[in-house]
Design a protein around this motif. Sequence first.
Motif, PDB file in Angstrom:
ATOM      1  N   THR A  70      10.365   6.887   2.427  1.00 27.78           N
ATOM      2  CA  THR A  70       9.044   6.249   2.336  1.00 27.78           C
ATOM      3  C   THR A  70       8.248   6.742   3.557  1.00 27.78           C
ATOM      4  N   GLU A  71       7.154   6.054   3.869  1.00 26.49           N
ATOM      5  CA  GLU A  71       6.402   6.402   5.085  1.00 26.49           C
ATOM      6  C   GLU A  71       7.098   5.867   6.343  1.00 26.49           C
ATOM      7  N   PHE A  72       8.136   5.028   6.135  1.00 29.05           N
ATOM      8  CA  PHE A  72       8.771   4.327   7.261  1.00 29.05           C
ATOM      9  C   PHE A  72       9.220   5.272   8.381  1.00 29.05           C
ATOM     10  N   PHE A 110       7.655  -2.453   9.970  1.00 24.81           N
ATOM     11  CA  PHE A 110       7.708  -1.127  10.588  1.00 24.81           C
ATOM     12  C   PHE A 110       8.694  -1.159  11.754  1.00 24.81           C
ATOM     13  N   VAL A 149       6.173   6.607  10.331  1.00 25.10           N
ATOM     14  CA  VAL A 149       5.489   5.524  11.063  1.00 25.10           C
ATOM     15  C   VAL A 149       6.347   5.066  12.248  1.00 25.10           C
ATOM     16  N   LYS A 155      15.536  -7.131  11.888  1.00 22.12           N
ATOM     17  CA  LYS A 155      16.194  -7.103  10.576  1.00 22.12           C
ATOM     18  C   LYS A 155      17.431  -8.014  10.567  1.00 22.12           C
ATOM     19  N   GLY A 201      19.544   1.104   3.359  1.00 22.50           N
ATOM     20  CA  GLY A 201      19.704   2.027   4.474  1.00 22.50           C
ATOM     21  C   GLY A 201      18.497   2.953   4.441  1.00 22.50           C
ATOM     22  N   ALA A 202      18.632   4.116   5.077  1.00 23.92           N
ATOM     23  CA  ALA A 202      17.495   5.051   5.145  1.00 23.92           C
ATOM     24  C   ALA A 202      16.962   5.376   3.746  1.00 23.92           C
ATOM     25  N   THR A 203      15.655   5.228   3.592  1.00 21.55           N
ATOM     26  CA  THR A 203      15.000   5.402   2.295  1.00 21.55           C
ATOM     27  C   THR A 203      13.751   6.252   2.500  1.00 21.55           C
ATOM     28  N   ASN A 212       7.762  -7.851   2.313  1.00 19.87           N
ATOM     29  CA  ASN A 212       8.226  -6.460   2.426  1.00 19.87           C
ATOM     30  C   ASN A 212       7.594  -5.724   3.600  1.00 19.87           C
ATOM     31  N   ALA A 213       6.385  -6.102   4.020  1.00 14.35           N
ATOM     32  CA  ALA A 213       5.686  -5.370   5.090  1.00 14.35           C
ATOM     33  C   ALA A 213       6.578  -5.287   6.326  1.00 14.35           C
ATOM     34  N   SER A 229       0.817  -1.225   0.000  1.00 12.86           N
ATOM     35  CA  SER A 229       0.000   0.000   0.000  1.00 12.86           C
ATOM     36  C   SER A 229       0.846   1.268   0.000  1.00 12.86           C
ATOM     37  N   ALA A 230       2.172   1.142   0.204  1.00  9.80           N
ATOM     38  CA  ALA A 230       3.021   2.342   0.302  1.00  9.80           C
ATOM     39  C   ALA A 230       4.477   1.961   0.047  1.00  9.80           C
ATOM     40  N   GLY A 238       7.038  -1.458  -1.174  1.00  7.92           N
ATOM     41  CA  GLY A 238       6.106  -2.483  -1.669  1.00  7.92           C
ATOM     42  C   GLY A 238       5.319  -1.993  -2.864  1.00  7.92           C
ATOM     43  N   TYR A 284      13.628  -3.289  16.417  1.00 10.46           N
ATOM     44  CA  TYR A 284      13.617  -3.185  14.952  1.00 10.46           C
ATOM     45  C   TYR A 284      14.923  -3.741  14.365  1.00 10.46           C
ATOM     46  N   PHE A 323      17.989   9.860   9.350  1.00 13.78           N
ATOM     47  CA  PHE A 323      17.093  10.321   8.294  1.00 13.78           C
ATOM     48  C   PHE A 323      17.375  11.764   7.879  1.00 13.78           C
TER      49      PHE A 323
HETATM   50  N1  LIG Z   1      12.447   3.132   4.516  1.00 12.19           N
HETATM   51  C1  LIG Z   1      13.589   2.735   5.076  1.00 12.19           C
HETATM   52  O1  LIG Z   1      14.427   3.564   5.495  1.00 12.19           O
HETATM   53  C2  LIG Z   1      13.912   1.257   5.140  1.00 12.19           C
HETATM   54  C3  LIG Z   1      15.263   0.883   5.268  1.00 12.19           C
HETATM   55  C4  LIG Z   1      15.570  -0.463   5.348  1.00 12.19           C
HETATM   56  C5  LIG Z   1      14.569  -1.407   5.294  1.00 12.19           C
HETATM   57  N2  LIG Z   1      13.272  -1.034   5.170  1.00 12.19           N
HETATM   58  C6  LIG Z   1      12.234  -2.075   5.147  1.00 12.19           C
HETATM   59  O2  LIG Z   1      11.517  -2.012   3.936  1.00 12.19           O
HETATM   60  C7  LIG Z   1      10.206  -2.543   4.138  1.00 12.19           C
HETATM   61  C8  LIG Z   1       9.186  -1.588   3.534  1.00 12.19           C
HETATM   62  O3  LIG Z   1       9.200  -0.388   4.269  1.00 12.19           O
HETATM   63  P1  LIG Z   1       8.930   1.032   3.631  1.00 12.19           P
HETATM   64  O4  LIG Z   1      10.152   1.820   3.805  1.00 12.19           O
HETATM   65  O5  LIG Z   1       8.343   0.892   2.282  1.00 12.19           O
HETATM   66  O6  LIG Z   1       7.869   1.568   4.697  1.00 12.19           O
HETATM   67  P2  LIG Z   1       6.387   2.148   4.542  1.00 12.19           P
HETATM   68  O7  LIG Z   1       6.347   3.177   3.455  1.00 12.19           O
HETATM   69  O8  LIG Z   1       5.989   2.540   5.919  1.00 12.19           O
HETATM   70  O9  LIG Z   1       5.538   0.886   4.073  1.00 12.19           O
HETATM   71  C9  LIG Z   1       5.342  -0.207   4.939  1.00 12.19           C
HETATM   72  C10 LIG Z   1       4.321  -1.152   4.353  1.00 12.19           C
HETATM   73  O10 LIG Z   1       4.130  -2.232   5.276  1.00 12.19           O
HETATM   74  C11 LIG Z   1       2.740  -2.385   5.521  1.00 12.19           C
HETATM   75  N3  LIG Z   1       2.475  -2.852   6.861  1.00 12.19           N
HETATM   76  C12 LIG Z   1       2.898  -2.304   8.034  1.00 12.19           C
HETATM   77  N4  LIG Z   1       2.349  -2.959   9.075  1.00 12.19           N
HETATM   78  C13 LIG Z   1       1.558  -3.945   8.537  1.00 12.19           C
HETATM   79  C14 LIG Z   1       0.713  -4.940   9.106  1.00 12.19           C
HETATM   80  N5  LIG Z   1       0.529  -5.045  10.417  1.00 12.19           N
HETATM   81  N6  LIG Z   1       0.043  -5.780   8.271  1.00 12.19           N
HETATM   82  C15 LIG Z   1       0.190  -5.661   6.927  1.00 12.19           C
HETATM   83  N7  LIG Z   1       0.984  -4.741   6.336  1.00 12.19           N
HETATM   84  C16 LIG Z   1       1.653  -3.888   7.142  1.00 12.19           C
HETATM   85  C17 LIG Z   1       2.152  -0.998   5.296  1.00 12.19           C
HETATM   86  O11 LIG Z   1       0.769  -1.106   4.895  1.00 12.19           O
HETATM   87  P3  LIG Z   1      -0.512  -0.759   5.793  1.00 12.19           P
HETATM   88  O12 LIG Z   1      -0.138   0.372   6.700  1.00 12.19           O
HETATM   89  O13 LIG Z   1      -1.545  -0.414   4.764  1.00 12.19           O
HETATM   90  O14 LIG Z   1      -0.826  -2.028   6.513  1.00 12.19           O
HETATM   91  C18 LIG Z   1       2.974  -0.484   4.120  1.00 12.19           C
HETATM   92  O15 LIG Z   1       2.434  -0.941   2.905  1.00 12.19           O
HETATM   93  C19 LIG Z   1      10.055  -2.758   5.639  1.00 12.19           C
HETATM   94  O16 LIG Z   1      10.237  -4.118   5.937  1.00 12.19           O
HETATM   95  C20 LIG Z   1      11.175  -1.923   6.229  1.00 12.19           C
HETATM   96  O17 LIG Z   1      11.618  -2.426   7.467  1.00 12.19           O
HETATM   97  C21 LIG Z   1      12.914   0.297   5.077  1.00 12.19           C
END
Ligand SMILES: NC(=O)c1ccc[n+]([C@@H]2O[C@H](COP(=O)([O-])OP(=O)(O)OC[C@H]3O[C@@H](n4cnc5c(N)ncnc54)[C@H](OP(=O)(O)O)[C@@H]3O)[C@@H](O)[C@H]2O)c1
Length: 269
Positions: A187-189, A90, A192, A156, A183-185, A87-88, A11-12, A15, A152, A201
């Motif tokens: 997104t909504e991460f 937080f 959230v 990972k 690393g830091a990307t 991928n999901a 959804s964001a 992913g 967290y 960040f």
């Molecule tokens: N952004 C970064 O800096 C970064 C760095 C390294 C790794 N990552 C990893 O990359 C992956 C994707 O993160 P992102 O950066 O794309 O973050 P994001 O924009 O916050 O997206 C997270 C996604 O996970 C879903 N999600 C969260 N909790 C959930 C639940 N309980 N059930 C089902 N879906 C759930 C959210 O959908 P809903 O809210 O609609 O459920 C959303 O689609 C994560 O595993 C994160 O740890 C991110």
Amino acid sequence: MTKTALITGASAGLGLELAQLFASDKHDVVLVARRKDQLEALATRLATERGVVARVIPADLGDPGAPQRIVDELKRRNVEIEFLVNNAGFGTTGPFVERDLLRELAMVQVNVTSLVHLTGLLLPGMVARKSGRILNLGSTAGFQPGPFMSVYYATKAFVNSFTEALSYELHGTGVTATVSCPGATATEFGKVSGNDRSRLFQMRVMSAPEVAAHAYRAMMAGKAVAVPGLLNKVALQMLRLGSRGMVRGVAARLNRDKTSLTVRRSSGS
Ligand SMILES: NC(=O)c1ccc[n+]([C@@H]2O[C@H](COP(=O)([O-])OP(=O)(O)OC[C@H]3O[C@@H](n4cnc5c(N)ncnc54)[C@H](OP(=O)(O)O)[C@@H]3O)[C@@H](O)[C@H]2O)c1
């Protein structure tokens, strides 16, 4: 032949980008997350613009029963999964002792247990068909302890380690497992996870499209580990050179809120 990708957290962020990449290559997609409206809007767009079949299965992966329900739903709709993207995920920020314990446990459920569960349910079919690819979203965070994001980082570390080991076990089966370690990307991460004002960040963050494209290419090439971006690669090399004490200290500093540190310093405390 049309193949289908199951993408959690579609959804964001990463992913959503990954879903677009699969659809651009004419693969059908199954989109999983909690926010049904976002998933349905994306499914409609991918079907219209890319001509693929885009299905939606809303699910909360914090619910231990969700992976089995998703797989039951796939069976009911007669959908075979060739690509599984776990991928999901937080994070949360702050000292562990002050955190809401239930949210920390939900994080382990989403980031770790549901990933193992979905993999365990879908992998036997892939191995029997001698064809399939798994992409798990780990992180550079998984190569070090992370004070103020302790759970967290530990989730990972699990994802990185599990996927690398799985990739080895799968040699010769026709199935591959890849862990992408961004690393830091942007997104909504960050928002959230309450980490968007951290030093980490505030430094250079990569864009979601570039990180997703890197992960997608690595999965398609069957690589075990994929670290996007020169800065992330250099940072991981530095981890190998530093003492554990230094590594813990640097991660703690990066995870701290930049503004609050500045305020505290300027107020002399
Ligand atoms: N952004 C970064 O800096 C970064 C760095 C390294 C790794 N990552 C990893 O990359 C992956 C994707 O993160 P992102 O950066 O794309 O973050 P994001 O924009 O916050 O997206 C997270 C996604 O996970 C879903 N999600 C969260 N909790 C959930 C639940 N309980 N059930 C089902 N879906 C759930 C959210 O959908 P809903 O809210 O609609 O459920 C959303 O689609 C994560 O595993 C994160 O740890 C991110």
